[in-house]
Design a protein around this motif. Structure first.
Motif, PDB file in Angstrom:
ATOM      1  N   MET A   1       1.105  -1.348  -0.243  1.00  0.00           N
ATOM      2  CA  MET A   1      -0.181  -0.010   0.050  1.00  0.00           C
ATOM      3  C   MET A   1       1.309   1.184   0.170  1.00  0.00           C
ATOM      4  N   LYS A   2       0.099   2.487  -1.172  1.00  0.00           N
ATOM      5  CA  LYS A   2       1.512   3.605  -0.601  1.00  0.00           C
ATOM      6  C   LYS A   2       1.151   3.717   0.504  1.00  0.00           C
ATOM      7  N   ALA A   3       1.877   4.953   1.015  1.00  0.00           N
ATOM      8  CA  ALA A   3       2.186   5.930   1.708  1.00  0.00           C
ATOM      9  C   ALA A   3       0.696   6.469   2.398  1.00  0.00           C
ATOM     10  N   VAL A   4      -0.022   7.190   3.775  1.00  0.00           N
ATOM     11  CA  VAL A   4      -0.951   7.127   3.820  1.00  0.00           C
ATOM     12  C   VAL A   4      -0.845   8.925   4.580  1.00  0.00           C
ATOM     13  N   SER A   5      -0.771   9.802   3.994  1.00  0.00           N
ATOM     14  CA  SER A   5      -1.373  11.641   4.525  1.00  0.00           C
ATOM     15  C   SER A   5      -2.362  12.021   4.974  1.00  0.00           C
ATOM     16  N   ILE A   6      -1.525  12.566   6.365  1.00  0.00           N
ATOM     17  CA  ILE A   6      -3.771  13.118   7.091  1.00  0.00           C
ATOM     18  C   ILE A   6      -2.978  14.546   6.365  1.00  0.00           C
ATOM     19  N   GLU A   7      -3.902  14.872   5.797  1.00  0.00           N
ATOM     20  CA  GLU A   7      -4.558  16.256   5.924  1.00  0.00           C
ATOM     21  C   GLU A   7      -5.375  16.932   6.489  1.00  0.00           C
ATOM     22  N   VAL A   8      -4.956  18.359   7.509  1.00  0.00           N
ATOM     23  CA  VAL A   8      -6.106  18.988   8.606  1.00  0.00           C
ATOM     24  C   VAL A   8      -6.287  20.039   8.041  1.00  0.00           C
ATOM     25  N   VAL A   9      -7.878  20.345   7.054  1.00  0.00           N
ATOM     26  CA  VAL A   9      -8.411  21.648   6.201  1.00  0.00           C
ATOM     27  C   VAL A   9      -9.908  22.438   6.595  1.00  0.00           C
ATOM     28  N   GLN A  10      -9.355  23.300   6.484  1.00  0.00           N
ATOM     29  CA  GLN A  10     -10.348  24.453   7.160  1.00  0.00           C
ATOM     30  C   GLN A  10     -11.810  24.496   6.502  1.00  0.00           C
ATOM     31  N   HIS A  11     -13.043  24.171   7.483  1.00  0.00           N
ATOM     32  CA  HIS A  11     -14.041  23.964   5.987  1.00  0.00           C
ATOM     33  C   HIS A  11     -13.948  25.091   5.455  1.00  0.00           C
ATOM     34  N   ALA A  12     -13.807  25.746   5.726  1.00  0.00           N
ATOM     35  CA  ALA A  12     -13.941  27.606   4.774  1.00  0.00           C
ATOM     36  C   ALA A  12     -13.294  27.785   3.395  1.00  0.00           C
ATOM     37  N   THR A  13     -12.209  26.844   3.855  1.00  0.00           N
ATOM     38  CA  THR A  13     -11.000  26.988   2.295  1.00  0.00           C
ATOM     39  C   THR A  13     -11.065  25.089   1.498  1.00  0.00           C
ATOM     40  N   LEU A  14     -12.037  24.627   2.072  1.00  0.00           N
ATOM     41  CA  LEU A  14     -12.520  23.347   0.762  1.00  0.00           C
ATOM     42  C   LEU A  14     -13.001  23.214  -0.356  1.00  0.00           C
ATOM     43  N   SER A  15     -11.827  23.081  -1.525  1.00  0.00           N
ATOM     44  CA  SER A  15     -11.900  23.558  -2.808  1.00  0.00           C
ATOM     45  C   SER A  15     -12.978  22.162  -3.159  1.00  0.00           C
ATOM     46  N   PRO A  16     -13.402  22.486  -4.679  1.00  0.00           N
ATOM     47  CA  PRO A  16     -14.989  21.542  -5.326  1.00  0.00           C
ATOM     48  C   PRO A  16     -14.082  20.840  -5.411  1.00  0.00           C
ATOM     49  N   GLY A  17     -12.470  20.203  -5.797  1.00  0.00           N
ATOM     50  CA  GLY A  17     -12.698  19.212  -6.052  1.00  0.00           C
ATOM     51  C   GLY A  17     -12.671  17.624  -4.368  1.00  0.00           C
ATOM     52  N   LEU A  18     -12.098  18.925  -3.455  1.00  0.00           N
ATOM     53  CA  LEU A  18     -12.094  18.527  -2.052  1.00  0.00           C
ATOM     54  C   LEU A  18     -13.233  17.960  -1.565  1.00  0.00           C
ATOM     55  N   ILE A  19     -14.247  18.698  -1.666  1.00  0.00           N
ATOM     56  CA  ILE A  19     -15.597  18.473  -1.637  1.00  0.00           C
ATOM     57  C   ILE A  19     -16.133  17.237  -2.029  1.00  0.00           C
ATOM     58  N   GLU A  20     -16.061  16.909  -3.136  1.00  0.00           N
ATOM     59  CA  GLU A  20     -16.071  16.027  -4.913  1.00  0.00           C
ATOM     60  C   GLU A  20     -15.768  14.669  -4.167  1.00  0.00           C
ATOM     61  N   ASP A  21     -14.617  14.925  -3.652  1.00  0.00           N
ATOM     62  CA  ASP A  21     -13.903  13.471  -3.255  1.00  0.00           C
ATOM     63  C   ASP A  21     -14.323  12.832  -2.123  1.00  0.00           C
ATOM     64  N   LEU A  22     -14.395  13.826  -1.190  1.00  0.00           N
ATOM     65  CA  LEU A  22     -15.686  13.822   0.356  1.00  0.00           C
ATOM     66  C   LEU A  22     -16.980  13.382   0.161  1.00  0.00           C
ATOM     67  N   ARG A  23     -17.609  14.199  -1.244  1.00  0.00           N
ATOM     68  CA  ARG A  23     -19.050  13.310  -1.175  1.00  0.00           C
ATOM     69  C   ARG A  23     -18.618  11.583  -2.179  1.00  0.00           C
ATOM     70  N   CYS A  24     -17.647  11.686  -2.411  1.00  0.00           N
ATOM     71  CA  CYS A  24     -17.739  10.727  -3.038  1.00  0.00           C
ATOM     72  C   CYS A  24     -17.522   9.257  -1.645  1.00  0.00           C
ATOM     73  N   LEU A  25     -16.615   9.807  -1.336  1.00  0.00           N
ATOM     74  CA  LEU A  25     -16.085   8.950   0.132  1.00  0.00           C
ATOM     75  C   LEU A  25     -17.328   8.730   0.736  1.00  0.00           C
ATOM     76  N   PHE A  26     -18.261   9.140   1.141  1.00  0.00           N
ATOM     77  CA  PHE A  26     -19.365   9.522   2.299  1.00  0.00           C
ATOM     78  C   PHE A  26     -20.636   8.565   1.577  1.00  0.00           C
ATOM     79  N   ASP A  27     -20.834   9.524   0.039  1.00  0.00           N
ATOM     80  CA  ASP A  27     -21.754   8.687  -0.709  1.00  0.00           C
ATOM     81  C   ASP A  27     -21.760   6.579  -0.439  1.00  0.00           C
ATOM     82  N   ALA A  28     -20.649   6.336  -0.731  1.00  0.00           N
ATOM     83  CA  ALA A  28     -19.845   5.254  -1.027  1.00  0.00           C
ATOM     84  C   ALA A  28     -20.618   4.088   0.175  1.00  0.00           C
ATOM     85  N   GLU A  29     -20.749   4.886   1.114  1.00  0.00           N
ATOM     86  CA  GLU A  29     -20.951   3.840   2.356  1.00  0.00           C
ATOM     87  C   GLU A  29     -22.493   4.452   2.373  1.00  0.00           C
TER      88      GLU A  29
END
Length: 184
Positions: A1-29
């Motif tokens: 498995m590739k290395a895991v990175s963890i980033e801290v992101v303020q809600h106000a700075t979520l990019s449209p691309g990151l919002i879509e990535d999170l939507r995909c993560l949550f909607d899969a579940e």
């Protein structure tokens, strides 16, 4: 498995691309049970001010979020980080990634300052996970606003956990908890 990175992101700075990535993560579940994920009110719960996002390469494989709020416990105001949205992608489970995210959340709460405790409610079957991450179960009546916007009061006994951040465990007050809004 590739290395895991963890980033801290303020809600106000979520990019449209990151919002879509999170939507995909949550909607899969959760899509079949709850519909599409909404970053402003995820599945009817309170949104987060801070998102901790785990990636393997460019892929988002985990999330936990928290929001600062002053709640009341008995007659005492307590500054907490309400924690929610803990999710690991199905193909990334079993590798201690959830524990890494929870420890990163603890660190971000500590670095932010002014937070006495982390606070969360969960299902009974995941209590051992949070306990393994250093959280302590409390017993209290809890008042909040439900996912459908109604006032609700839960009797003592449901899984509620706290994490000492800038205060010691013994300083958690006794009495009913009023979240003064929606849970996470």
């Amino acid at each position: 498995m590739k290395a895991v990175s963890i980033e801290v992101v303020q809600h106000a700075t979520l990019s449209p691309g990151l919002i879509e990535d999170l939507r995909c993560l949550f909607d899969a579940e959760y899509f079949a049970d709850f519909g599409e994920w909404d970053p402003q009110q995820p599945y009817g719960y309170a949104s987060h001010d801070v998102h901790l996002i785990a990636r393997v390469g460019a892929d988002v494989v985990g999330h936990v979020g928290w929001v600062r709020r002053s709640i009341s416990v008995g007659a005492t105001d307590v500054d907490i980080a309400g924690v929610g949205g803990m999710l690991i992608a199905a193909n990334s489970r079993g590798r201690k990634l959830g524990e890494r995210l929870m420890h990163a959340a603890d660190q971000s709460m500590t670095e932010t300052g002014g937070i006495q405790f982390g606070y969360l409610g969960c299902r009974e079957e995941v209590v051992p996970f949070y306990r393994a991450c250093g959280w302590q179960r409390i017993t209290a009546r809890e008042r909040s606003v439900s996912r459908d916007g109604q006032a609700v009061e839960d009797p003592p006994g449901q899984p509620l956990l706290i994490l000492p951040v800038s205060s010691c465990l013994a300083s958690w007050p006794s009495g009913s908890v009023d979240l003064r809004g929606r849970a996470w």
